[in-house]
Design a protein around this motif. Sequence first.
Motif, mmCIF file in Angstrom:
data_model
loop_
_atom_site.group_PDB
_atom_site.id
_atom_site.type_symbol
_atom_site.label_atom_id
_atom_site.label_comp_id
_atom_site.label_asym_id
_atom_site.label_seq_id
_atom_site.Cartn_x
_atom_site.Cartn_y
_atom_site.Cartn_z
ATOM 1 N N VAL A 13 0.836 -1.204 0.000
ATOM 2 C CA VAL A 13 0.000 0.000 0.000
ATOM 3 C C VAL A 13 0.872 1.255 0.000
ATOM 4 C CG1 VAL A 13 -2.038 -1.071 1.015
ATOM 5 C CG2 VAL A 13 -0.294 -0.103 2.522
ATOM 6 N N PRO A 21 -4.543 2.464 3.800
ATOM 7 C CA PRO A 21 -3.813 1.284 4.296
ATOM 8 C C PRO A 21 -4.679 0.382 5.186
ATOM 9 C CG PRO A 21 -2.364 3.171 4.324
ATOM 10 C CD PRO A 21 -3.754 3.692 3.993
ATOM 11 N N ALA A 42 3.840 -0.190 3.794
ATOM 12 C CA ALA A 42 3.283 1.146 3.611
ATOM 13 C C ALA A 42 4.367 2.217 3.666
ATOM 14 C CB ALA A 42 2.244 1.407 4.691
ATOM 15 N N SER A 47 0.283 5.026 9.255
ATOM 16 C CA SER A 47 -0.134 3.626 9.247
ATOM 17 C C SER A 47 0.311 2.904 10.514
ATOM 18 C CB SER A 47 0.390 2.895 8.003
ATOM 19 O OG SER A 47 1.800 2.751 8.037
#
Length: 85
Positions: A13, A21, A42, A47
């Motif tokens: 992501v 995410p 990520a 996140s």
Amino acid sequence: MSTEFNVTETLDVKGLGCPMPVVKTKQSIDSLDEDGVLEVVATDSGSMSDIKGWANTTDGVELLDQKENDEGGETVYRHYVRKTE
């Protein structure tokens, strides 16, 4: 947190900001079998708290580990989530 687990699937992501995410993580974890481990990769620093908060308030998932690394001049956040039910 321990790193003694086998990753079942990896979800990339990178480049996506909040809330994507977490949204993508939920979609991917839903498709795993019980005890499957999802690695989420990520670039959004948020996140770290977002996935931790989601895992702590969601039945059927367990946050196993989170790591922050510099990969090729870019900070990358790796999250390891197990499907428990």
